[in-house]
Design an enzyme around this catalytic site. Structure first.
Site, PDB file in Angstrom:
ATOM      1  N   LYS A 336       5.854  -4.871  29.274  1.00 45.32           N
ATOM      2  CA  LYS A 336       6.969  -4.096  28.714  1.00 45.32           C
ATOM      3  C   LYS A 336       7.488  -4.741  27.430  1.00 45.32           C
ATOM      4  CE  LYS A 336      10.670  -3.271  31.434  1.00 45.32           C
ATOM      5  NZ  LYS A 336      12.076  -3.220  31.066  1.00 45.32           N
ATOM      6  N   SER A 337       7.687  -6.048  27.463  1.00 46.58           N
ATOM      7  CA  SER A 337       8.230  -6.727  26.275  1.00 46.58           C
ATOM      8  C   SER A 337       7.322  -6.520  25.072  1.00 46.58           C
ATOM      9  CB  SER A 337       8.346  -8.232  26.538  1.00 46.58           C
ATOM     10  OG  SER A 337       9.279  -8.478  27.539  1.00 46.58           O
ATOM     11  N   ARG A 341       7.792  -4.304  21.399  1.00 45.09           N
ATOM     12  CA  ARG A 341       7.635  -5.005  20.114  1.00 45.09           C
ATOM     13  C   ARG A 341       6.477  -4.439  19.293  1.00 45.09           C
ATOM     14  NH1 ARG A 341      10.255  -8.191  23.774  1.00 45.09           N
ATOM     15  NH2 ARG A 341      11.489  -9.981  23.069  1.00 45.09           N
ATOM     16  N   GLY A 409      17.672  -2.773  28.108  1.00 43.60           N
ATOM     17  CA  GLY A 409      18.466  -3.793  27.411  1.00 43.60           C
ATOM     18  C   GLY A 409      17.682  -4.370  26.251  1.00 43.60           C
ATOM     19  N   GLN A 484      16.052 -11.856  24.222  1.00 42.29           N
ATOM     20  CA  GLN A 484      16.527 -10.647  23.532  1.00 42.29           C
ATOM     21  C   GLN A 484      17.445 -11.013  22.375  1.00 42.29           C
ATOM     22  OE1 GLN A 484      18.223  -8.177  26.598  1.00 42.29           O
ATOM     23  NE2 GLN A 484      16.237  -7.779  27.531  1.00 42.29           N
ATOM     24  N   ASP A 630      12.706 -12.392  35.265  1.00 40.54           N
ATOM     25  CA  ASP A 630      12.654 -11.044  35.836  1.00 40.54           C
ATOM     26  C   ASP A 630      12.027 -11.017  37.232  1.00 40.54           C
ATOM     27  OD1 ASP A 630      13.831  -9.936  33.606  1.00 40.54           O
ATOM     28  OD2 ASP A 630      11.925  -9.553  32.600  1.00 40.54           O
TER      29      ASP A 630
HETATM   30  C1  S3P Z   1      13.153  -9.559  27.613  1.00 39.68           C
HETATM   31  C2  S3P Z   1      13.933 -10.661  27.777  1.00 39.68           C
HETATM   32  C3  S3P Z   1      14.623 -10.983  29.025  1.00 39.68           C
HETATM   33  C4  S3P Z   1      14.084 -10.154  30.192  1.00 39.68           C
HETATM   34  C5  S3P Z   1      13.879  -8.709  29.842  1.00 39.68           C
HETATM   35  C6  S3P Z   1      12.908  -8.591  28.695  1.00 39.68           C
HETATM   36  C7  S3P Z   1      12.523  -9.327  26.313  1.00 39.68           C
HETATM   37  O1  S3P Z   1      16.000 -10.686  28.885  1.00 39.68           O
HETATM   38  O2  S3P Z   1      14.958 -10.247  31.287  1.00 39.68           O
HETATM   39  O3  S3P Z   1      13.386  -7.983  30.938  1.00 39.68           O
HETATM   40  O4  S3P Z   1      11.604  -8.487  26.215  1.00 39.68           O
HETATM   41  O5  S3P Z   1      12.913  -9.987  25.339  1.00 39.68           O
HETATM   42  P1  S3P Z   1      17.032 -11.797  28.285  1.00 39.68           P
HETATM   43  O6  S3P Z   1      16.595 -12.093  26.930  1.00 39.68           O
HETATM   44  O7  S3P Z   1      18.368 -11.116  28.317  1.00 39.68           O
HETATM   45  O8  S3P Z   1      16.935 -12.931  29.229  1.00 39.68           O
END
Ligand code: S3P
Length: 749
Positions: A336-337, A341, A409, A484, A630
């Protein structure tokens, strides 16, 4: 628009008179009769043949001999005549209405109906007028006449009522109840809004269909055209067989709204003409891919599959039978991350970026849609393949409205950084879960760089970002370990003057840094600090998104806790900032073999083979927390299945994820008979037996999937409520869970 509430106290109408037994009037009369929504349905039509046919077909109970007679006897008069005939018809009978009679209609244009009514009754005292409730069923067919009357025409269709300002709630409820009895969903909106919406969604498409068929029929040998016209012509032009008189009436009655949308369309059509003349494939692809995405989304809404509609209307329930197996070879959904991106950086790059393995989950699709809305042409996704026609760092355009980021988020925080440096204003919104999450963690440091950003109540979404605010690079010491926040500031740094550097208190996922380097944008790493210099550019590249280790984690724990399990997970992303799950499970005694290791596009990847192994409780080292951030919900399930106590500390960040993951997991475990000790920054879990029961995911995909895994060792059935959001990160979870031998069934309530 609002769903009208129909008081249960509404009584059945005694006599309904339907004036005009065409397709709609006839169908409504027939449906009212069949559904017992009126004691007597009287019909009138200026054509005696239609009236006789209606009577003989049983569409009406009685045929009125005159318009006057039909109106005089009715408690509810339904005017189903062409919109331009309303005034003339009403003028003849304006003094014939019973006391407290309701007058409603079925016309496609509401403004002209209301105007006609005002003209006709202007010289009649208000208490002597009927009560007016304008209505419009959004249903029909290209057929006309009473012979086509169909009592199920309105079933599962919308009916819009546009009550007037002097509305009478009881009369509105009465008309609502009549339509509801025919299976329709009744909505209310204002008259002008109705006419604007219908001009766009119904009137313009009819105009285009009529016009196209007319053009083609007049083109050379029209017989040729009809002989060779295939599905496209048929699908597109069906509505050109609709009633010409009715439609010409509609356009003349709703001219202002239609002209507005027609002019807009004419401009867009001219732009397409230019694009063809200039061999401009980029413009054509842009329009077509945006349209395809919108149509695909609409098709999914029609079939009830879109996440947003599932979320709004349905409780998706996982029913997990206790026990099951975990065997075989699978590849879980894309990371997902990295998927987020890949779209972001591909859009900002110069040239065409090709992505493979893209996660077609609702979160990353929301990111993709947002860039389309900002003018980026994106082809796909098609089985994980996406082609992004980058517009360069300064090529984004203002989106037509707020950017909706669903549950994500990551989406919202990374967008905040990227949009802080644009020349246009933007607003970021999200679903109910995202709307409760803290955004000041990015807004505050962005303001220090010069950004102008407003957050909502208590620092939550929506975020409003002002364009053309010059950004200055800065150094930021992050108070929390958040990839994030780091990524947000680095993306803003691309638009800032000078250097932007971020120091993290503990290592967090570094996909942004790796991917920026992959796009030829240098990011320096010195110890805990990542930095870049603003003003550079990105060069398009190829990206292979590996399987998401966070999704693999559910199956890694599933295999670890299930006697006899042996499962291989293919092509899993093994970035060192993400492998906390492997380290922690191994420390608990888990058996995980790593094979086929390689580096793909700057990211390590491997196959993982996980077998059952008795686990023991441990104190989870705090340095592993950001590396498994996560994965804790499912690690809690591993802890319950382990012998002895597992203690987690230093994990307060879990409380501000898609849900408060510490509390929500503790509550769910309690419902399954497992006691835990919740602490401000973690939890203590003693190994114990898992019972059956009913739990809630609280809108959190990872909670839902974790309890699904728990069923492998449960003594009874586990019902997991509120699971629609699993589609945000792992759309094929159900299929893979079944494939490996878990006993899952999914219900939509
Ligand atoms: C993510 C960073 C994490 C993670 C989220 C994805 C990202 O959050 O929990 O599922 O893709 O950068 P945080 O940066 O708030 O820890």
């Amino acid at each position: 628009m609002s769903d009208s509430t129909i008081p249960a106290s509404v009584e059945i109408v005694d006599t309904v008179s339907v004036i005009g037994l065409g397709l709609i009037g006839g169908s409504f009369a027939k449906a009212l009769k069949e559904n017992g929504a009126a004691r007597r349905v009287v019909g009138f039509d200026r054509s005696p043949d239609e009236l006789t046919l209606g009577l003989s077909m049983g569409v009406i109970d009685d045929a009125a001999s005159s318009l006057k007679q039909a109106v005089e006897c009715a408690d509810v008069v339904v005017l189903a005549v062409p919109v331009r005939a309303v005034e003339a018809v009403l003028t003849d009978v304006k003094r014939c209405f019973k006391e407290n009679a309701i007058l409603t209609d079925v016309g496609s244009v509401k403004g002209s109906f209301v105007k006609a009514v005002e003209n006709v009754f202007a010289d009649i005292a208000p208490e002597d007028r009927p009560i007016i409730v304008p209505g419009h069923p959004i249903a029909g067919s290209e057929k006309s006449g009473v012979a086509a009357a169909n009592s199920s025409l309105f079933s599962n269709h919308k009916v819009i009522l546009t009550p007037l300002s002097e509305r009478n709630p009881q009369a509105v409820a009465q008309i609502s109840a009549m339509w509801s009895s025919c299976g329709a969903t009744v909505l209310e909106m204002g008259v002008d809004h109705h006419d604007d919406v219908l001009a766009a969604t119904s009137h313009l498409p009819h105009l285009i269909a009529f016009s196209l068929v007319d053009t083609l029929a007049g083109e050379g040998d029209s017989k040729e055209i009809f002989k060779y016209a295939a599905g496209g012509f048929r699908d597109f032009t069906r509505i050109a067989a609709s009633d010409p008189v009715m439609w010409s009436d509609i356009f003349l009655s709703n001219s202002a709204s239609t002209l507005k949308v027609l002019d807009h369309f004419a401009d867009d059509l001219a732009a397409l003409r230019d694009a063809i003349a200039n061999q401009d494939s980029k413009t054509l692809l842009g329009v077509f891919t945006r349209a395809k995405a919108a149509r695909d989304h609409f098709s999914r809404i029609l079939s009830g599959q879109a996440y947003t509609t599932i979320m709004n209307t349905k409780n998706v329930i996982f029913k997990m039978k206790p026990g099951g197996e975990v065997k075989g070879v699978i590849r879980v959904a894309g990371d997902k991350s990295m998927s987020h991106r890949s779209i972001m950086l591909g859009s900002l790059a110069d040239g065409v970026t090709e992505v493979e393995g893209f996660l077609e989950g609702e979160d990353s699709l929301a990111t993709l849609q947002a860039f389309r809305d900002m003018g980026v042409v994106i082809e796909g996704p098609d089985e994980g393949r996406v082609k992004i026609y980058g517009v360069g760092v300064n090529g984004l355009k203002q989106p037509p409205g707020p950017i909706y980021l669903g549950n994500s988020g990551t989406g919202m925080r990374l967008f905040a950084g990227l949009l802080a440096g644009q020349t246009f204003d933007t607003e970021l919104t999200g679903d109910a879960s995202l709307s409760t999450r803290p955004m000041e963690r990015v807004a505050a440091p962005l303001r220090l760089m010069g950004a102008v950003i407003e957050t909502g109540d208590q620092g939550r979404p929506p975020m409003k970002i002002k364009g053309s605010s010059p950004l200055k690079g800065m150094h930021y010491d992050m108070p929390m370990a958040s990839a994030q926040v780091k990524s947000c500031l680095l993306l803003a740094g691309i638009y800032a003057e000078g250097e932007t550097s971020v120091t993290e208190p503990a290592p967090t996922r570094d996909h942004t840094e790796r991917m920026l380097n992959g796009f030829g944008y240098p990011v320096r790493r010195e110890g805990a600090t990542a930095s870049l210099v603003g003003g550079g550019s990105l060069k398009a590249t190829k990206i292979d998104v590996p399987a998401d280790i966070s999704s693999a984690a559910f199956f890694m724990v599933a295999a670890s806790i299930t006697p006899g399990a042996h499962l291989t997970l293919k092509h899993v992303g093994m970035n060192p900032t993400r492998v906390g799950i492997i380290n922690i499970l191994r420390a608990m005694g888990g058996k995980i073999e790593v094979s086929n290791e390689s580096i793909v596009g700057g990211e390590p990847v491997a196959d993982l083979t996980v077998s059952y192994s008795p686990l023991k409780g441990i104190n989870i080292p705090e340095d592993q927390v950001p590396l498994a951030i996560d994965e804790f919900p499912v690690l809690f399930i591993a802890a319950v299945c382990a012998e002895g106590k597992t203690v987690l500390t230093g994990a307060e960040e879990l409380r501000v994820k898609e849900s408060d993951r510490i509390q929500v997991m503790a509550d769910g475990l309690k419902a399954l008979g497992v006691e835990t000790l919740v602490t401000p920054d973690g939890i203590e879990i003693e190994g114990s037996e898992i019972g059956g029961g009913s739990v809630y995911s609280h809108g959190d995909h990872r909670i839902a999937m974790s309890f699904a895994v728990a069923s492998l060792r449960a003594k009874g059935e586990i019902i997991i409520n509120d699971c629609a959001n699993v589609a945000t990160s792992f759309p094929n979870f159900e299929a893979l869970a079944k494939q490996v031998g878990m006993q899952i069934s999914v219900e939509h309530e």
